[in-house]
Write an enzyme that holds these catalytic residues in place. Structure first.
Site, mmCIF file in Angstrom:
data_model
loop_
_atom_site.group_PDB
_atom_site.id
_atom_site.type_symbol
_atom_site.label_atom_id
_atom_site.label_comp_id
_atom_site.label_asym_id
_atom_site.label_seq_id
_atom_site.Cartn_x
_atom_site.Cartn_y
_atom_site.Cartn_z
ATOM 1 C CB VAL A 318 5.364 -7.775 3.421
ATOM 2 C CG1 VAL A 318 4.498 -6.906 4.318
ATOM 3 C CG2 VAL A 318 5.954 -8.945 4.216
ATOM 4 C CE1 TYR A 377 -2.625 -8.794 -1.437
ATOM 5 C CE2 TYR A 377 -3.554 -11.009 -1.529
ATOM 6 C CZ TYR A 377 -3.085 -9.887 -2.165
ATOM 7 O OH TYR A 377 -3.089 -9.834 -3.541
ATOM 8 C CD GLU A 378 0.329 -5.434 6.355
ATOM 9 O OE1 GLU A 378 0.057 -4.315 5.865
ATOM 10 O OE2 GLU A 378 0.289 -5.684 7.572
ATOM 11 C CB ILE A 379 -1.018 -3.545 -0.767
ATOM 12 C CG1 ILE A 379 -1.653 -4.840 -1.291
ATOM 13 C CG2 ILE A 379 -0.651 -2.635 -1.927
ATOM 14 C CD1 ILE A 379 -0.820 -5.594 -2.301
#
Length: 410
Positions: A318, A377-379
């Site tokens: 997300v 910046y989510e992984i």
């Protein structure tokens, strides 16, 4: 291969800009020091079961063991302090004097749910996720079925990426690139190095700056993997990369919380604080010195901060963005970037979650303090590692294209 030079800023640098401007947020957070509990580092001998359990390495997290029965031990896992985000992190080595099946029950404090799929590694092998059929979850007790022998097996919530391992990575990445300048711009609460990579071609005066951050939260290594792929793409010496670094400058911070990482913390730094709530008053040394460094570069070089990307991990991929773009240097960047990602990453749909930053997090600081686009910046924790590399690579390429296009238009 040349050795990458490391430059240390003098104490005078830090003192000279110690009065950087603070930023007010709607929901303040107290980021003054909180007491933490250090785990005791030791080698545990469970003689009845013929087991040796070890937490004496950087990144380990184990607060004790107990024998439960003739085939099972309990590994006690506790956070550095509470209240804390419910993301129990664990890491330890375990070996058996004879080959056998052993069960290890991970005990978290009440109210903390299991988050991370266990990863296993032998000394000469690669990390692998434990077979899901070997994991049994009941409330706050999670039991792992392991086949052990005399060679230690490393069990961890996520792949270890300690401060020393990260240092080795960026040295290897940058060792033969003269346009990459590595600085130690400060130290953590416990004296560990805070590194930054300053990247540009030619002169740096007036070049717009992009800031990349990662490892504010110690276990969030998938975000770090995306940061790695992103930065490696910026440094791949392609025609796009060369043209981009002729006109733009990158400040990349690969290890913002080295104490928390090496101490095996769930979330916080050595001050017991979530550093991604300190982007207002800068009470913690890691954030204060990072802000001082960024501000000094902008001031000295007549530059503008365009974009800040803060790489993290959560349960799914997300992008957290700011709804309001008032005063933003790049009001259309997110729309253009996300559209390009959807077009250029196979079978990929951008998941954007937009909301104004009411708490003092980095994405809000980028916008409120400098009018820059700020994105968290989510992984996902379990996003396949090769998929992360693709996302990181393409997102860097498309960022460079968009920013180059904006430069050409100007």
């Amino acid at each position: 291969m040349r050795t990458l030079p490391i430059f240390f800023f003098s104490a005078g640098f830090l003192i000279s800009c110690s009065s950087v401007r603070t930023v007010d947020f709607e929901t303040p957070v107290d980021t003054s020091d909180k007491q933490i509990t250090f785990q005791e580092r030791q080698v545990y001998f469970q003689e009845d079961l013929g087991l040796v359990v070890d937490n004496t390495f950087d990144g380990a997290r184990l607060n004790g063991i107990e024998k439960l029965n003739d085939s099972t031990i309990k590994a006690i896992i506790r956070p550095e302090n509470e209240p804390i985000n419910s993301s129990p992190y664990y890491a330890f080595k375990i070996a058996s004097n004879t080959p056998k099946k052993v069960y290890v029950s991970l005990e978290y404090p009440k109210g903390h749910a299991h988050r991370y799929v266990p990863k296993v590694k032998k000394p000469t092998e690669e990390w692998e996720a434990l077979d899901p059929s070997k994991t049994f979850i009941m409330d706050s007790l999670v039991t792992l079925e392991l086949l052990l022998d005399k060679e230690p097996t490393l069990i961890a919530a996520q792949e270890l990426q300690t401060s020393e391992q990260v240092k080795e990575w960026y040295h290897d990445l940058s060792s033969d690139k003269g346009y990459v300048r590595a600085y130690i711009y400060g130290t953590s609460k416990m004296g560990r190095e805070l590194p930054v990579l300053d990247i540009y071609h030619g002169g740096k005066a007036n070049k717009p700056i992009i800031v990349l951050l990662t490892r504010q939260h110690p276990p969030e290594v998938t975000g770090f993997f995306a940061f790695k792929a992103f930065l490696e793409t910026v440094l791949d010496d392609s025609e796009l990369s060369k043209a981009f670094l002729d006109t733009h400058r990158i400040l990349a911070f690969p290890m913002l919380n080295p104490d928390g990482v090496d101490l095996g913390h769930w979330r916080h730094n050595a001050g017991g604080v979530d550093t991604n709530r300190d982007w207002s008053k800068y009470r913690q040394p890691e954030i204060r010195q990072t802000v001082e460094f960024i501000e000094e570069q902008l001031k000295n070089d007549g530059a503008r901060l365009l974009l800040g990307l803060d790489f993290h991990s959560t349960y799914k991929d997300v992008f957290y963005t700011n709804t309001s773009q008032e005063g933003s240097a790049l009001p259309h960047f997110e729309k253009d970037w996300f559209s390009a990602l959807g077009e250029n990453i196979p079978d990929y749909k951008v998941n954007e979650s937009s909301g104004n930053s009411t708490k003092p997090v980095s994405k809000g600081w980028f916008l409120k303090r400098h009018g820059a686009v700020g994105i968290t910046y989510e992984i996902g924790d379990n996003t396949p590692r090769d998929r992360i590399r693709t996302i990181g690579r393409v997102s860097a390429q498309e960022m460079m294209k968009i920013l180059r296009s904006n430069t050409n238009l100007n």
